[in-house]
Design an enzyme around this catalytic site. Structure first.
Site, PDB file in Angstrom:
ATOM      1  N   SER A  88      17.511  -0.802  -2.205  1.00 55.31           N
ATOM      2  CA  SER A  88      18.555   0.017  -1.603  1.00 55.31           C
ATOM      3  C   SER A  88      18.384   1.433  -2.123  1.00 55.31           C
ATOM      4  CB  SER A  88      19.940  -0.517  -1.961  1.00 55.31           C
ATOM      5  OG  SER A  88      20.967   0.231  -1.328  1.00 55.31           O
ATOM      6  N   ARG A 334      13.136  -1.793   3.640  1.00 58.94           N
ATOM      7  CA  ARG A 334      14.022  -2.895   4.040  1.00 58.94           C
ATOM      8  C   ARG A 334      14.876  -2.436   5.207  1.00 58.94           C
ATOM      9  NH1 ARG A 334      16.199  -7.100   5.537  1.00 58.94           N
ATOM     10  NH2 ARG A 334      17.120  -8.698   4.202  1.00 58.94           N
ATOM     11  N   THR A 370      27.243  -1.993  -0.636  1.00 60.49           N
ATOM     12  CA  THR A 370      27.292  -2.936  -1.756  1.00 60.49           C
ATOM     13  C   THR A 370      28.718  -3.310  -2.111  1.00 60.49           C
ATOM     14  OG1 THR A 370      25.229  -2.010  -2.628  1.00 60.49           O
ATOM     15  CG2 THR A 370      26.567  -3.325  -4.137  1.00 60.49           C
ATOM     16  N   CYS A 557       5.509  -1.364  11.271  1.00 61.40           N
ATOM     17  CA  CYS A 557       5.589  -2.182  10.059  1.00 61.40           C
ATOM     18  C   CYS A 557       5.252  -1.341   8.833  1.00 61.40           C
ATOM     19  CB  CYS A 557       4.623  -3.358  10.160  1.00 61.40           C
ATOM     20  SG  CYS A 557       4.505  -4.318   8.626  1.00 61.40           S
ATOM     21  N   CYS A 590       3.365  -8.869   3.570  1.00 66.87           N
ATOM     22  CA  CYS A 590       4.764  -8.776   4.005  1.00 66.87           C
ATOM     23  C   CYS A 590       5.704  -8.496   2.834  1.00 66.87           C
ATOM     24  CB  CYS A 590       5.161 -10.076   4.707  1.00 66.87           C
ATOM     25  SG  CYS A 590       6.857 -10.088   5.310  1.00 66.87           S
ATOM     26  N   CYS A 593      10.873  -7.093   5.040  1.00 70.57           N
ATOM     27  CA  CYS A 593      11.829  -6.087   5.519  1.00 70.57           C
ATOM     28  C   CYS A 593      12.528  -6.520   6.803  1.00 70.57           C
ATOM     29  CB  CYS A 593      11.140  -4.744   5.710  1.00 70.57           C
ATOM     30  SG  CYS A 593      10.101  -4.627   7.190  1.00 70.57           S
ATOM     31  N   CYS A 596       9.895  -6.424  12.035  1.00 68.10           N
ATOM     32  CA  CYS A 596       9.148  -6.995  13.160  1.00 68.10           C
ATOM     33  C   CYS A 596      10.027  -7.876  14.028  1.00 68.10           C
ATOM     34  CB  CYS A 596       7.933  -7.776  12.656  1.00 68.10           C
ATOM     35  SG  CYS A 596       8.328  -9.067  11.442  1.00 68.10           S
TER      36      CYS A 596
END
Length: 621
Positions: A88, A334, A370, A557, A590, A593, A596
């Protein structure tokens, strides 16, 4: 069927996979319908060791102490450690933490060591950084600049001290259904090869049978997506929309470090058609977190979020910050929820509930979520504790959680800013969205009789234009060490997956075809969803994504998982290629995140969990 014995300390459970001993065998194809699974009975099973899940676990154990009634709480975390899959910005509002742990400031080694200081906002042109007013919701008095990965790991240590059983490396792969509801969670198999055949090390996944299952997987989690689809939780709600956050952490030259300073940016390098912005947070210990968030409703398939961020670092304002003796130490990406109030689904289903970003509680105007995620976990814990005591043979009713959340400050927090992000997708356009957001945040404060809705039901994927309608983007060359190629950045994530395992990114054509971005037609709980994974599906994927969208995933990506490579041997009716190209999925890259699964125009990529423990190893993000 073999069952694991419940234990207060969970020591036996950590070795539960090994209770099922399989004899040496040839590599037979795994058949999930014939496997015997270890079962373990718990009171509450929480999927995901993020802020929401860990807060729920702590609150359950607090209630255990207050009420004198023991409750067994298990947290399943797909990462190798709690916090290793957490990324984050992050500036956090401690409101929920103050409620959960009122004495947190006196606790040893807490990671909230950098109070927020001066906040500002700048509009970037190609060469200038123009100060502009920021909305009052973006004020940061009393907040803290943190590594959310570290905060989550710290909370997990408290939870374990209280008796919560946390199992890193156990990925929730499927929901266990029965009695018209959810009865628990199945973890994924270990020891399958790339073709789905059982290696000598094979161990089947376990079933955690739970009175309450809480899904706290983060944005677009695989089990949350399944629950939303199977129980129709999105009915009557707007589709969830997302952004992709790409970030780095730098140890900057001491002359450039201004502890506590917070800067948000708009404008360059993004064009006026694309929603997004940047951030620069001066953390403790000489560190700076900086990155960019781009709305995944962007139209141009030639856009690369990674390249936009690398370009942003060459702006004079940012380049100066990273000059001198500065070193990049972390990278990651992310997706995050942006749909807000209108996109929050029904929060409960028979036997469980959605918490945190699995539901979508990010306050986009504050650029924070959060506090809401933690509070949702706490409220779900309170409802679960009471529901377990009143449990019958039927799946546990968690409706009280939704009722309590809608009466909490989480709901008012989201309601006040409900029109800000959606205003950018109205006829007002981007500039109109900026003007409306300023008016609403400064004066109206959500006190309007209207709510902007996504009346078309269009998803982020559906906003993508065909390549023929767009101009390619000419990105500048990388200039190390300020900007580097993607694989160099990826090395900083510590990402690793065992190579000889099934590819967890699946090209699937569902028999009940989804409209782009919608969760799809609801199947019955007894009905297994039918889909096709074959060469014809991959060929169709390549035909549409290369032929019409210029191979969007190859640029979108942020981990270089997808490549459309030249391959003449795969062409023709019996092959998986089209137009001289075929799809290669580098699943070992990968970083989980989920971009895709969200953005691919054909909506035929399904993200599933890999073997537990795989993926990035974030520590300072």
């Amino acid at each position: 069927m073999l069952r694991a014995t419940s234990t207060k300390h969970g020591l036996r459970l950590k070795a539960a996979r090994f209770l099922h001993v399989t004899p040496r065998r040839r590599r037979e194809l795994f058949d999930p319908k014939t496997v015997e699974r270890v079962e373990d009975e718990v009171d509450v099973c929480i999927v995901g060791g993020g802020p929401a899940g860990i807060s729920a676990a702590i609150r359950l154990k607090q209630l255990e102490q207050e009420k004198g009634r023991e409750v067994r709480v298990v947290v399943l975390e797909k990462g190798p450690e709690v916090g290793s899959h957490i990324l984050s910005g992050a500036v956090i509002e401690p409101r929920a933490l103050n409620e959960l742990l009122p004495d947190w400031q006196s606790r040893e080694a807490h990671p909230l060591t950098q109070p927020a200081g001066k906040s500002s906002m700048r509009f970037l042109t190609k060469s200038a950084a123009i100060p502009i007013p920021h909305p009052p919701q973006m004020g940061n008095k009393g907040n803290y600049i943190v590594s959310l990965s570290r905060v989550t790991a710290w909370l997990a240590s408290i939870a374990e001290e209280m008796g919560v059983e946390i199992y890193p490396g156990f990925a929730g792969a499927g929901l266990v259904y029965g009695k018209n509801g959810v009865l628990g969670v199945r973890t994924n198999e270990v020891g399958l090869d790339r073709e789905g055949r059982m290696k000598e090390s094979f161990e089947p996944g376990m079933e955690f049978r739970a009175k309450v299952t809480l899904l706290g997987e983060g944005a677009h989690g695989s089990l949350s997506k399944e629950a939303i689809r199977r129980f129709g939780l999105r009915d009557g709600k707007d589709p969830q929309t997302y952004g992709i956050g790409v970030k780095e952490v730098w140890r900057v030259d001491p002359s450039q470090h201004r502890p506590g300073e917070i800067v948000h940016t708009m404008g360059w390098p993004l064009d006026w058609r694309t929603y997004g912005g940047g951030w620069i947070y001066h953390m403790d210990e000489g560190l700076v977190s900086l990155g960019i968030v781009i709305g995944l409703d962007y139209a141009n398939p030639y856009l690369s979020p990674y390249r936009e961020f690398q370009r942003m670092k060459h702006h004079p304002y940012v380049k100066g910050l990273l000059s001198g003796e500065s070193t990049r130490i972390a990278y990651g990406a992310r997706t995050l929820n942006e749909g807000g109030f209108q996109s929050v689904p029904k929060l409960h289903f028979p036997g469980g509930a959605l918490i945190g970003c699995s539901a979508g509680f990010v306050n986009v105007a504050k650029i924070k979520g959060t506090h809401n995620a933690m509070k949702s976990g706490m409220l779900a814990a309170e409802a679960a504790f009471d529901a377990i005591e009143a449990a019958s043979d039927e799946p546990t009713d968690m409706s009280k959680y939704e009722e309590n959340l809608k009466n909490s400050w989480v709901w008012s927090d989201l309601h006040e800013v409900r029109n800000l992000r959606p205003s950018f997708n109205t006829r007002l356009g981007l500039w109109g969205g900026i003007a409306y957001s300023g008016l609403d945040s400064l004066f109206l404060k959500g006190r309007t009789p209207w709510t902007f809705r996504n009346t078309t039901g269009a998803s982020d994927a559906a906003h993508t234009k065909r390549a023929s309608e767009c101009q390619p983007i000419d990105y500048p060359s990388f200039q190390p060490p300020l900007s580097t190629d993607l694989l160099t950045s990826l090395a900083l994530t510590g990402t690793n997956h065992a190579e000889d395992q099934p590819v967890h990114l699946r090209v699937r054509q569902y028999s009940k075809q989804n409209t782009a971005g919608k969760e799809g037609e609801r199947p019955s709980l007894e009905q297994e969803e039918e889909y096709t994974e074959d060469k014809a599906s991959r060929r169709q994927h390549v035909k549409l994504n290369v032929g019409e969208y210029a191979g969007l995933l190859g640029r979108a990506c942020p981990a270089q998982v997808y490549e459309y490579v030249d391959d003449e041997a795969s062409q023709g009716e019996g092959g998986e290629g089209w137009g001289g190209k075929k799809l290669v999925i580098n699943s070992q890259n990968c970083i989980h995140c989920k971009l895709c699964d969200i953005k691919v125009p054909t909506q035929d990529i399904t993200w599933t969990v890999p073997e537990g423990g795989g993926g990035p190893k974030y520590t300072i993000t």
